[in-house]
Design an enzyme around this catalytic site. Structure first.
Site, mmCIF file in Angstrom:
data_model
loop_
_atom_site.group_PDB
_atom_site.id
_atom_site.type_symbol
_atom_site.label_atom_id
_atom_site.label_comp_id
_atom_site.label_asym_id
_atom_site.label_seq_id
_atom_site.Cartn_x
_atom_site.Cartn_y
_atom_site.Cartn_z
ATOM 1 C CB THR A 1 -0.999 -0.037 1.191
ATOM 2 O OG1 THR A 1 -1.942 1.024 1.047
ATOM 3 C CG2 THR A 1 -0.301 0.060 2.534
ATOM 4 C CG ASN A 2 -0.153 4.675 -1.553
ATOM 5 O OD1 ASN A 2 -0.800 5.531 -0.958
ATOM 6 N ND2 ASN A 2 -0.618 4.023 -2.603
#
Ligand code: CTP
Ligand code: CA
Length: 228
Positions: free
Chosen positions: A33-34
């Protein structure tokens, strides 16, 4: 009447927004994810609603309350976000892509948790595969469907901001792209934006994300063809 139109420049319009990160599972307990918080996208949803629009927000995994009067659809992965957006994008007047969509996902989903093996220090490796470009696909659709929806992109860059933003404007065939000027904007409550279009640039200086969102909504409303 003039005053009413000023106050609600998106009355009678519909706006679709993506926000937040996506989460790409590696195995049942891990994923890629980020650090997108979703705050800018949620602020734009709220501002568009205040401006009189009917607003649908497609949100990745974020910890934010749904703005009042906004319809929200939660998704996890880029593929889910792509499906949620493309299945309805043609019905909207405006599409604003603020989501930090993961560019790649693990090519294979591992059904069970990947375990360490006693005595084997070799780390597992994964093949990645590219996710579809949601914004480019909506933009292609709007090119064939008479400019609808009006597509607004965001550009997250760590260098050569303007150059990369212009490249994205052209590559994705967008009427408007918004570049994040604020350093390390992820998760913060304020930001600075650079609006980039075929005519030139306009800076929206450092401010609260909601104030920036309200200004951006005004800019979008001004650009909408009356007969869209
Ligand atoms: N975007 C999208 N779907 C993707 C990737 C990006 O809809 N799979 C959208 C983002 O929401 C944003 C715009 O495209 O509005 C630009 O995203 P960005 O990550 O800056 O650009 P990319 O085209 O992914 O290129 P790169 O990450 O290599 O700079
Ligand atoms: Ca990207």
């Amino acid at each position: 009447l003039e005053a009413a139109l000023q106050a609600k420049p998106l009355a009678g319009r519909s706006v679709l927004i993506t926000a937040g990160p996506t989460f790409e599972p590696i195995d049942p307990v891990r994923g890629l994810t980020n650090r997108s918080s979703g705050k800018m996208g949620f602020a734009i949803a709220r501002a568009a609603r205040e401006a009189g629009a009917e607003v649908t927000l497609i949100a990745g995994p974020v910890h934010l309350d749904t703005p009042r009067g906004v319809r929200r659809v939660d998704v996890q992965t880029a593929l889910q976000m792509h499906e949620a957006v493309l299945s309805q994008a043609a019905q909207f007047d405006v599409f604003v892509a603020t989501a930090a969509v993961a560019d790649w996902r693990p090519a294979q989903l591992t059904e069970h948790k990947i375990k360490k093996k006693a005595g084997d220090k070799a780390a597992p490796s994964f093949e990645l595969t590219e996710n579809p470009d949601i914004l480019a696909d909506v933009s292609a659709l709007s090119a064939t469907a008479g400019q609808r929806p009006f597509c607004v992109g965001f550009a997250a860059e760590s260098q050569d901001l303007l150059k990369h933003a212009r490249e994205k404007l052209v590559r994705k065939k967008l009427p408007l792209i918004v570049a994040n000027l604020g350093p390390a904007t992820f998760g913060r409550d304020d930001n600075a934006l650079l609006l980039v279009d075929a005519q030139g640039e306009r800076e929206l200086p450092q401010d609260d994300k909601l104030n920036l969102a309200r200004e951006l909504v005004q800019e979008i409303a001004r650009r909408l063809p009356a007969n869209l």
